[in-house]
Design an enzyme around this catalytic site. Structure first.
Site, PDB file in Angstrom:
ATOM      1  N   LYS A 178     -10.564  -0.116  10.620  1.00  0.00           N
ATOM      2  CA  LYS A 178     -10.708  -1.390   9.890  1.00  0.00           C
ATOM      3  C   LYS A 178     -11.055  -2.527  10.850  1.00  0.00           C
ATOM      4  O   LYS A 178     -11.198  -3.668  10.445  1.00  0.00           O
ATOM      5  CB  LYS A 178      -9.417  -1.714   9.146  1.00  0.00           C
ATOM      6  CG  LYS A 178      -9.061  -0.682   8.074  1.00  0.00           C
ATOM      7  CD  LYS A 178      -7.966  -1.178   7.184  1.00  0.00           C
ATOM      8  CE  LYS A 178      -7.279  -0.079   6.401  1.00  0.00           C
ATOM      9  NZ  LYS A 178      -8.037   0.388   5.249  1.00  0.00           N
ATOM     10  N   ASP A 209       3.160  -3.681   8.365  1.00  0.00           N
ATOM     11  CA  ASP A 209       1.958  -2.891   8.092  1.00  0.00           C
ATOM     12  C   ASP A 209       0.775  -3.822   8.381  1.00  0.00           C
ATOM     13  O   ASP A 209       0.431  -4.673   7.578  1.00  0.00           O
ATOM     14  CB  ASP A 209       1.990  -2.441   6.628  1.00  0.00           C
ATOM     15  CG  ASP A 209       0.654  -1.882   6.162  1.00  0.00           C
ATOM     16  OD1 ASP A 209      -0.319  -1.891   6.935  1.00  0.00           O
ATOM     17  OD2 ASP A 209       0.578  -1.450   4.996  1.00  0.00           O
ATOM     18  N   GLN A 240      -4.351  -4.539   7.450  1.00  0.00           N
ATOM     19  CA  GLN A 240      -5.296  -5.606   7.096  1.00  0.00           C
ATOM     20  C   GLN A 240      -5.025  -6.864   7.922  1.00  0.00           C
ATOM     21  O   GLN A 240      -5.612  -7.920   7.646  1.00  0.00           O
ATOM     22  CB  GLN A 240      -5.187  -5.954   5.599  1.00  0.00           C
ATOM     23  CG  GLN A 240      -5.403  -4.791   4.658  1.00  0.00           C
ATOM     24  CD  GLN A 240      -6.842  -4.317   4.602  1.00  0.00           C
ATOM     25  OE1 GLN A 240      -7.762  -5.011   5.039  1.00  0.00           O
ATOM     26  NE2 GLN A 240      -7.058  -3.130   4.067  1.00  0.00           N
ATOM     27  N   HIS A 295       0.866  -1.186   0.000  1.00  0.00           N
ATOM     28  CA  HIS A 295       0.000   0.000   0.000  1.00  0.00           C
ATOM     29  C   HIS A 295       0.906   1.240   0.000  1.00  0.00           C
ATOM     30  O   HIS A 295       2.011   1.204   0.541  1.00  0.00           O
ATOM     31  CB  HIS A 295      -0.839  -0.035   1.278  1.00  0.00           C
ATOM     32  CG  HIS A 295      -1.891   1.017   1.370  1.00  0.00           C
ATOM     33  ND1 HIS A 295      -1.606   2.312   1.739  1.00  0.00           N
ATOM     34  CD2 HIS A 295      -3.218   0.974   1.153  1.00  0.00           C
ATOM     35  CE1 HIS A 295      -2.730   3.014   1.751  1.00  0.00           C
ATOM     36  NE2 HIS A 295      -3.725   2.225   1.389  1.00  0.00           N
ATOM     37  N   CYS A 333      -4.795   2.193  -3.767  1.00  0.00           N
ATOM     38  CA  CYS A 333      -3.565   2.751  -3.197  1.00  0.00           C
ATOM     39  C   CYS A 333      -2.389   1.776  -3.356  1.00  0.00           C
ATOM     40  O   CYS A 333      -1.504   1.724  -2.481  1.00  0.00           O
ATOM     41  CB  CYS A 333      -3.741   3.141  -1.725  1.00  0.00           C
ATOM     42  SG  CYS A 333      -4.977   4.397  -1.486  1.00  0.00           S
TER      43      CYS A 333
END
Ligand code: C6P
Length: 419
Positions: free
Chosen positions: A229, A203, A206, A126, A369
């Site tokens: 999220k 990261d 998710q 991303h 993105c």
């Protein structure tokens, strides 16, 4: 422990927005990778905070402020437990994953990298896990390198040694890809990062929403998340970091709350975690996030993940029945979360998105993105359907039915008869 099947219809009742209509049709929400919907109790916690508990934290000499401070700090402790971090002070509240990764780029990378040092990322990342490193590289003379990808959008771990060396100072990868859903083998990458003496940054935008995370077990140096999220509010994120590294980093933003003392010309930063939390934070958001964490714990991350994988399996089977569908992402469902990224013959993803929207089906269309990945694939973007705990096979059926409508609007021939 075997995963429990989710009563997604009952869960759906907890999410007021999911009983609304869009364009006269029941809302079919398939864009949780962008931002999840919020359960009623999270919305209520937000309102309750402003109605009954609102005061600034760490400042007031009155009970309301003490109580707000306590709620805020208790969320930190809950989140630390949720992420498997033994020390709550190593969990810093931020605005989102983007800000969390920028803290590492600004406060660590820009102060520690030398010309010729290497930052290892991939073309699947991303932008939030790319641009901050590009900025750090530009500032320091460091070089960006990329983990090779397999044809089906996994990190090619057999080729990791081609790009990792003693010059690698940072390895920063996603836990799960937002563009195609690949769940990455963090253990192997983390081991390689450690052997090279590099920082291992994850990261987790998710990750923590769909998967059980244990930062100690992963042995990562940093793990970044976004509350929005994870059933929580927007404007709240967090950065987990190893204590020793955080303590040796420069503060990110300067201002109130992040100082121990200030004199005419200088300051001493506060100890962790306040050193990285300058200014009044999103207190209401953090307090409501606590309720979101409770909700996720109550349903169970392992149950959520297995529900999504079952949906993914059904979704892939059904969507393949639509003539002209091209799918992106790994076919190995053992390493994939609830994301289906696809194109339909020559139809532009935004046209597909608009037609689906008319049917009440909310998906994301575009590069998500992840422009470098789309460029690598030679496309401008895809249509992405992403699942969460409140989705069910009925949502997939609505998606597939709407895709047939796209075919008919674009006057695409019906499925060819098998000879
Ligand atoms: N992806 C999507 O539709 P923020 O915006 O800071 O909360 O999260 C940034 C981010 C970082 N990494 C990954 C893997 C992500 O998926 C995201 C957010 C959304 O895919 C919005 S672009």
């Amino acid at each position: 422990m075997a995963a429990k099947s989710l009563d997604y219809q009952k869960i759906r009742e907890d999410f007021p927005i999911l009983s609304t209509r869009m364009n006269g049709k029941p809302l079919v929400f398939l864009d949780s990778a962008a931002s999840s919907q919020k359960p009623r109790r999270v919305i209520e916690a937000f309102e309750d905070y402003y109605r009954c508990r609102n005061a600034n934290i760490h400042r007031g000499a009155y009970r309301l402020s003490y109580e707000a401070t306590d709620l805020y700090d208790r969320t930190r402790a809950r989140l630390a437990k949720f992420l498997g971090a033994p020390d709550p002070d190593t969990v810093i509240f931020t605005r989102n994953t983007t800000e969390s990764l920028n803290i590492v780029a600004y406060s660590w990378a820009m102060n520690n990298l030398q010309p010729g040092d290497e930052i290892l990322v991939s073309e699947l990342e991303h932008h939030s896990n790319l641009v901050p490193w590009m900025m750090a590289a530009k500032k320091t003379g460091a070089i960006l390198k990329h983990i090779p990808l397999t044809e089906d959008a996994r990190y090619d771990l057999d080729r990791l040694n081609e790009v990792i060396s003693e010059r690698t100072r940072i390895v920063s990868v996603a836990h799960m890809s937002n563009a195609v859903g690949t769940i990455h083998d963090l253990k192997t990458i983390g081991r390689a990062a450690r052997q090279a003496g590099a920082l291992f940054v994850v990261d987790g935008a998710q990750g923590a929403c769909h998967l059980n995370v244990n930062v100690e077990d992963l042995d990562c140096d940093f793990y970044a998340i976004s509350a929005h999220k994870m059933l929580g509010p927007t404007g709240v994120g967090a950065l987990y970091g190893k204590r020793e590294i955080l303590e040796n980093m420069e503060p990110f933003l300067g201002g109130g709350d992040m100082i121990l003392t200030v004199s005419r010309d200088s300051f001493k930063p506060a100890p962790l975690p306040m050193k990285f939390e300058a200014g009044t934070p999103n207190i209401a958001g953090v307090v409501a996030f606590s309720v979101a964490l409770d909700y996720l714990n109550q349903v169970g991350l392992e149950n959520i993940h297995s529900h999504e994988v079952a949906l993914l399996e059904y979704g892939l089977e059904e969507i393949k029945k639509v003539e002209g569908i091209k799918l992106y992402g790994s076919q190995d469902l053992a390493n994939r979360g609830g994301v289906i990224s696809f194109l339909l013959d020559g139809v532009h993803p935004h046209d597909i998105g608009s037609i689906l929207d008319e049917e009440g089906v909310a998906v994301r269309a575009g590069h998500h993105c992840c422009e470098p990945f789309m460029k690598k694939e030679g496309i401008s973007g895809t249509v992405r359907a992403s699942f969460y705990l409140y989705n069910g096979p009925d949502d997939i059926d609505a998606l597939v039915k709407s895709l047939q409508k796209v075919r008919s609007i674009f006057k695409m021939p019906a499925k060819k008869a098998q000879r």
